[in-house]
Design an enzyme around this catalytic site. Structure first.
Site: not given
Length: 359
Positions: A39, A199
């Site tokens: 992280e 998309c």
DNA sequence: AAAGCGTGGAT
DNA sequence: TATCCAAGCTT
């Protein structure tokens, strides 16, 4: 009670993730230490860049206690080239805190995690959801972009922080927070990309307001940015009679903190590079040098300014080097220099020295 | 709260 | 070449 739209968003995203989610090294275990390292490395840094550093790091520092007892120089050396070096310094500090305050076990309490240096809200959510399946939301660059488009937010993300966090929290699946957060990031990284979002194959296209209004290429809106200055720097490679080179360790705070460098400084208006180098070396190290031939010119871009380093060979004349504007100074041979962590622009100087001396 | 903080890749 | 951006945090 979540709306049916929210339930449908969760279901469609998780379905997509189980089919198309990425296989990443830090997803193969649930060790909070390994996930924490990933992280931190991933902050403002691409996955492809992180992977080799991540693997090497876990070999060098396999456990929190190993990291806590390491020398800072080893830690920075392992980080060399990744940038944003405060991440490495904070990781080191946090490891010591975890050993002292949490029995060398990574804490599971959100407040305790947020209290560790270098861990903010997004990183805390990333660790707690991935390692312990806790329902803590995240808002990284990927998620910001996805949610900005989903809700068609027509202001720059920094102006909609509160709304974006609320969206992330409301959407988060309390029953599968680990997979949900990972899925949201994967969606942003692989389909809902900055340029040319896919998309047509996105599981959220029927719910996406940006897509509905054909705004997907316009969102998120750009943040305004100040123009960055360009600085001219004189840099010295100072040789002594033993064939050694003088390097200094930068102070802990600020740019490249804790890293080693070749000394130098900013060329003042009307000043020659040679005069600048002589003056800076006197001011910073309290020694006198003669400035010789140019070794190399290095152009380098940082986030907030650009520099041109004019690097000259120099000869030590008199005085013992003192750490006046740095933490430490040292004479080293070219053979020893690899042990020290250097920023990228200085690595280029070392390579030029190697070429010049044919080592 | 806006600015400071690295580097590599893509366009 | 110039610009944007990549799993942000700190002060």
């Amino acid at each position: 009670m979540p709306s049916s739209a929210v339930l449908e968003l969760r279901r469609s995203l998780l379905d997509w993730y189980h089919q198309f989610g990425r296989d990443l090294p830090w997803r193969r275990n649930r060790d909070p230490y390994a996930i924490w390292i990933s992280e931190i490395m991933l902050q403002q840094t691409q996955v492809k860049t992180v992977i080799p550093y991540y693997e090497r790091w876990l070999t060098l520092f396999p456990a929190i206690a190993t990291l806590a007892t390491a020398e800072q120089q080893q830690v920075l050396k392992a980080w060399q080239g990744l940038g944003y070096y405060a991440r490495a310094r904070n990781l080191h500090r946090a490891a010591k805190v975890i050993v002292e305050q949490h029995g060398a076990t990574f804490p599971q309490d959100l407040a305790a995690v947020l209290n560790l240096p270098g861990i903010g809200r997004t990183t805390a959510g990333g660790i707690l959801s991935a390692a312990f399946n806790q329902a803590v939301a995240i808002l990284d660059g990927n998620v910001k972009r996805v949610l900005t488009r989903l809700a068609a937010i027509e202001v720059p993300p920094s102006k909609a922080s509160k709304q974006l966090w609320e969206l992330s929290e409301n959407l988060l699946d309390p029953e599968q927070p680990r997979d949900f957060n990972q899925a949201l990031m994967d969606l942003g990284a692989t389909l809902c990309t900055p340029q040319n979002p896919a998309c047509l194959i996105c599981p959220w296209s029927t719910h996406c307001r940006a897509y509905q209004f054909n705004l997907q290429s316009e969102l998120p809106m750009f943040e305004t940015r100040a123009p960055i200055p360009h600085k001219l720097i004189g840099v010295a490679v100072i040789w002594n009679d033993e064939g050694q080179i003088l390097i200094d360790r930068r102070r802990q705070e600020g740019l490249l903190g804790g890293l080693w460098e070749f000394p130098g400084g900013k060329v003042e208006p009307g000043e020659t590079v040679e005069a600048c180098i002589q003056r800076e070396i006197q001011e910073e190290l309290g020694i006198e040098v003669t400035v010789g031939d140019r070794l190399i010119t290095v152009d380098h871009a940082y986030t907030h300014f650009r520099v041109t380093l004019n690097v000259h060979h120099c000869r030590h004349v008199s005085g013992a080097p003192q750490p006046i504007e740095c933490d430490e100074v040292r004479w080293v041979t070219l053979a020893e220099i690899d042990q020290f962590p250097f920023p990228k622009a200085n690595v280029q100087i070392i390579e030029a020295l190697r070429q010049a001396s044919n080592v």
